[in-house]
Design a protein around this motif. Structure first.
Motif, PDB file in Angstrom:
ATOM      1  N   UNK A  46      11.357  60.287  82.177  1.00  0.00           N
ATOM      2  CA  UNK A  46      11.477  60.618  83.773  1.00  0.00           C
ATOM      3  C   UNK A  46      11.430  62.100  83.832  1.00  0.00           C
ATOM      4  N   UNK A  63      17.268  64.812  75.817  1.00  0.00           N
ATOM      5  CA  UNK A  63      16.744  64.287  77.048  1.00  0.00           C
ATOM      6  C   UNK A  63      15.930  65.007  77.896  1.00  0.00           C
ATOM      7  N   UNK A  90      10.581  59.491  74.842  1.00  0.00           N
ATOM      8  CA  UNK A  90      11.315  58.256  74.633  1.00  0.00           C
ATOM      9  C   UNK A  90      12.198  58.041  76.144  1.00  0.00           C
ATOM     10  N   UNK A  91      12.892  56.801  76.192  1.00  0.00           N
ATOM     11  CA  UNK A  91      13.532  56.523  77.478  1.00  0.00           C
ATOM     12  C   UNK A  91      14.283  57.637  78.060  1.00  0.00           C
ATOM     13  N   UNK A  92      14.947  58.449  77.259  1.00  0.00           N
ATOM     14  CA  UNK A  92      15.823  59.362  77.799  1.00  0.00           C
ATOM     15  C   UNK A  92      14.999  60.999  78.332  1.00  0.00           C
TER      16      UNK A  92
END
Lengths: 581, 581
Positions: B477, B432, B472-474
């Motif tokens: 950001x 992440x 990817x999404x995790x």
């Protein structure tokens, strides 16, 4: 803890607070207050709570956020999705309209506040990243549809229930004969008027010469106009049979502790966790968007504490779960709010409203509140996420479709859980087959590229396999299979080189797989080498005894490995081709 | 389906079956039968089932595996861990010794069989990879401790219960006054004898001139000797107060359908899933180890079907969940088994035993069976996984410690679930935060390396950030934050180049983050470029409108990007230094 307090954002913006900023904040606060009154009543209705609880949830939480939040312009308070989730959570445990129902909603705000605060203190804001953008988009759209459908009963004055789309529609159809036409004669025109205000009023005002921002703000006060006119009509005609808000207690509630019932706390904990995460994600994305416009930054962990404090404050003040709302925050921003003090001024405005406006609310038809909800949430419904993900990635589409489908069929709590689990499962599945490529040398360079995509030089004695991903338990066994397959195909093979430029991590399971590969190759008379192993990975390998058992070597670069292992068959072209280049 | 049947392994080895192979298989089968009789009785005791169910679970499952399994030498039947898990699963629903308890165990085998078969048909064998090596090692060690402790009650002839270590120990301590010393006088010597057989007999036999393999096989028949002697003693002395196996029905049970009770099926489904996965992982790792020794390969999906068929067969034949056992398979292999026919012959041996040996079992003391279990499982207990993972990786250590701790404290089902979830959570946490590195050019080459680790050339106008992981999404950001931070530090900046050689995937959330970065940089007058984007990733980006909005370009190599974007400040050294090299 003290560290946190000293760093409170209020000490930051408080230092430079002056008259000019005060005026800006006050103007924004007045506009937001006007917008918030009908919204807070409407969302309380959506949550199945008495209207005053919407007002209560719009007082203390705003003060708490002003003290602890990191966004300058976020407007905290009741929002549609969280109100719906509150109804779903509390509806499982108590009957709407009972004292237990309201008490459970208050406790829900408290638990959610404690959870948010804890996440903030332990800097766990990154957890929200596991809610992927497509899952959020799918969830918001599906929730919007459910909310809008749930409000049709108020528009038509019938009795209908359900926490998912199918139940709601079936229930509405079953009661279609009981439509109250007087209620509908108020609700339908109110909805149409509000749609027109949203779509048509702003262009009209702009055409009449207003600035686009002012026009936008004025257009957003449409619900207040609808509320005022409908109260007038209902009071004048003393309408019979139309559901009205009825008597609302005047003034502020006494501060009170929520009722702490351990069983109830356990029963609400799961819902509170979902509400916390959804509320945080919604709030933080609004706050980030607005902060970016003014080159400010928000701190996600501080935001968690701000929202946590707001929800705890909401519980003490007789409210229910709150978060930063999209529409209201945009209005606050556009109306010129400079600091969170604008939120505190809004709180004063709402507090005054509880004293002076509540008597007028008696005649407010619920159908008008329902109309404001429907118009607000339908603007959130956007099916384009389905087509966009379908075009871009079937995996993302699967996550969106699962989220939407399960939200619509089983309700909001299941939908968002299923969405998160689906996107994690898809991610794990994708990384469970490691990306690898057999590489060869690009003639005349030190570069090694995929033999399937480039014209490269290879030789029978040396197999170079580039590993494009970290090795961990889920993909390590696939690497074993891959190597064994490649080795079985080539009888001349003497060396296997694993090229690891993109391997950030080799976990214990993967290390054991590499040991197995090393032993297996050894028994076949093939040596195992590595190249381009990253520093941190090498540090860890040195802590194990793997390198002592390794039959081959670890090379700094793939080119070095080739120079040493295959000098005669693959390398001779180098000198001449570098010169040629 | 037909395709699957045509590919059945039995058609493969059946074609070349001859007298020589038959003799080898028969010898192995006789040895395994002798070993299996006491084991199957003991494991039935461990599972809380009547002894004959252990024998029944050693007949039809072996025939089914011979037809459907892909390993040549795996010996299927009752095993310790699965017996313990059966006791934990069924013990929640019925009282030991009742007909419901036995019926639930039979149904559990059936459900587990159907699950395994389904996983095999849908080629979902890769799911087992999510059980990491350290989690399995921790689980086996903790289960071994629980099993050994649970058998102490039989050794001492007391009544004690519990599915976790603490409950068991407390229960034993509570009953310490009730020790049956005659039972202990049989149980303790039996255990000591079996320990000696395992550790001391083989070296002794080798010293006496036997081959090490034969000595090993003979040493493994120790339990049969202990059983025979203890039956003799108990019968001769007509021992009073010692728990004996008692009367065991003679002959084979009638084939029967399990009782299908939908409520019971739902109650058992979770446990069945865990038993299936654990059984599959244990079995497949034994099968793989043995297959590798003879340069054979096993097919995990075919193994799933083989084990699925075995468990369904076990249910129809009155048995309980089975899988491939470690010790027995090794004996089968060492005794020279060539094909799965050896398993079928073993099944015949056990069937004969149900006719001719059951009368003798009446006098078998349960304490002796318990002693065989204790000695068998303590050889599985190995705490070195804790120290090895501690040295190599704290994350792996956390997974092992969680698995062991929760298995010991709460029991096997929670332990393995917690282990899998912890290792997945750790993996997600690690990915992440994406690995990135600011890179510069190594003087005189086309290579770009981390500025923190190498002496490289950089320039103020161009920032090159290498992304070492799929987006990817995790983690998307975090990339946003990273870029914004880097950009904020450098006022001269004109170009940001994201170097993506290790990006195998950009999901929809990451794409939206890249869009946000592109817009944000644009507003700051900085262009966003990409280099070394992989083919499949590029294909996907082209399906979106991202590349139309991109302010910069996509370059084939980082070197090309530098040549075009920073020709004057960073590139002049190139020509001369290449020549110098």
């Amino acid at each position: 803890m003290f560290d946190h307090i000293k760093k409170l954002p209020v000490f930051d913006w408080g230092k430079t607070y002056n008259g000019e900023v005060f005026t800006a904040d006050l103007v924004a606060a007045i506009i937001v207050t006007i917008m918030l009154i009908p919204q807070s009543l409407a969302y309380a209705l959506l949550a199945g709570l008495p209207p005053q609880m919407g007002l209560y949830a719009s007082i203390l939480p705003l003060v708490a956020y002003a003290l602890f939040g990191s966004s300058r312009t976020l407007a905290v308070g009741p929002v549609a999705v969280i109100s719906l989730m509150t109804a779903a959570a509390v509806g499982k445990l108590a009957l709407q309209g009972t004292a237990e129902y309201a008490a459970a909603a208050i406790l829900l705000a408290f638990i959610s506040g404690v959870m948010l605060l804890a996440l903030g203190l332990f800097r766990m804001g990154f957890l929200a990243n596991f809610l992927s953008h497509p899952v959020i988009a799918g969830f918001i759209t599906a929730s919007g549809l459910i909310i809008a459908t749930s409000q049709l009963k108020h528009i038509f004055g019938v009795d209908a229930h359900g926490h998912n789309l199918l139940d709601l529609i079936l229930s509405l159809v079953a009661h279609v004969g009981e439509i109250n036409w007087i209620t509908a004669a108020i609700g339908i025109p109110a909805a149409l008027f509000l749609f027109w205000v949203r779509k048509g009023l702003k262009p009209l005002l702009v055409k009449m010469g207003l600035g686009p921002r002012l026009a936008d703000i004025l257009a957003k006060t449409g619900p207040v106009f609808a509320v005022a006119v409908s109260i007038g009509i209902a009071a004048f005609f003393q309408l019979q049979g139309v559901a009205l808000v009825g008597s609302v207690p005047q003034g502020l509630p006494a501060l009170a502790l929520p009722t702490f019932d351990l069983e109830l706390i356990f029963a609400l904990a799961g819902s509170a966790a979902l509400i916390s995460v959804i509320g945080f994600v919604e709030s933080v994305s609004v706050a980030q968007t607005l902060a970016a416009k003014r080159r400010q930054r928000i701190n996600p962990d501080q935001e968690l504490m701000g929202l946590g404090a707001s929800n705890i404050a909401s519980a003490f003040g007789g409210g229910y779960p709150v978060t930063g709302g999209f529409a209201r925050s945009v209005v606050n921003f556009d109306a010129g709010a400079q600091t969170p003090a604008a939120g505190a001024f809004t709180a004063i405005g709402i507090a005054l409203a509880t004293f002076f406006l509540t008597p007028f609310l008696f005649y407010l038809p619920k159908a008008v509140l329902a109309a404001t909800i429907i118009v607000a949430v339908l603007s959130l419904v956007d099916f384009s996420i389905l087509t966009r993900t379908w075009r871009y990635s079937k995996a993302d589409f699967a996550a969106v479709a699962t989220t939407m489908g399960i939200t619509l069929i089983w309700g909001v709590e299941y939908g968002v859980t299923a969405g998160v689990l689906t996107s994690i499962a898809i991610h794990l599945y994708k990384t469970s087959k490691p990306h690898t490529a057999v590489v060869g040398r690009v003639d005349g360079t030190e570069h090694f590229r995929n033999i399937d995509r480039h014209n490269v030089i290879t030789c029978d004695e040396v197999l170079s396999l580039r590993v494009d991903q970290s090795l961990y338990f889920a993909n390590a066994r696939f690497l074993e299979d891959k190597v064994y397959d490649l080795v079985a195909r080539n009888k001349e093979l003497k060396h296997v080189i694993l090229m690891c430029p993109a391997v950030n991590e080799i976990d214990m399971s993967a290390l054991e797989s590499l040991e197995a590969i090393n032993e297996r190759l050894h028994s076949l008379g093939v040596k195992l080498h590595f190249s381009e192993v990253k520093g941190p990975v090498m540090d860890k390998l040195e802590k194990s005894d793997f390198l002592q058992h390794l039959t081959g070597k670890v090379f700094l670069s793939q080119y070095h490995a080739y120079q040493e292992l295959a000098p005669h068959t693959c390398m001779p072209a180098t000198a001449s081709s570098v010169a040629a280049k």
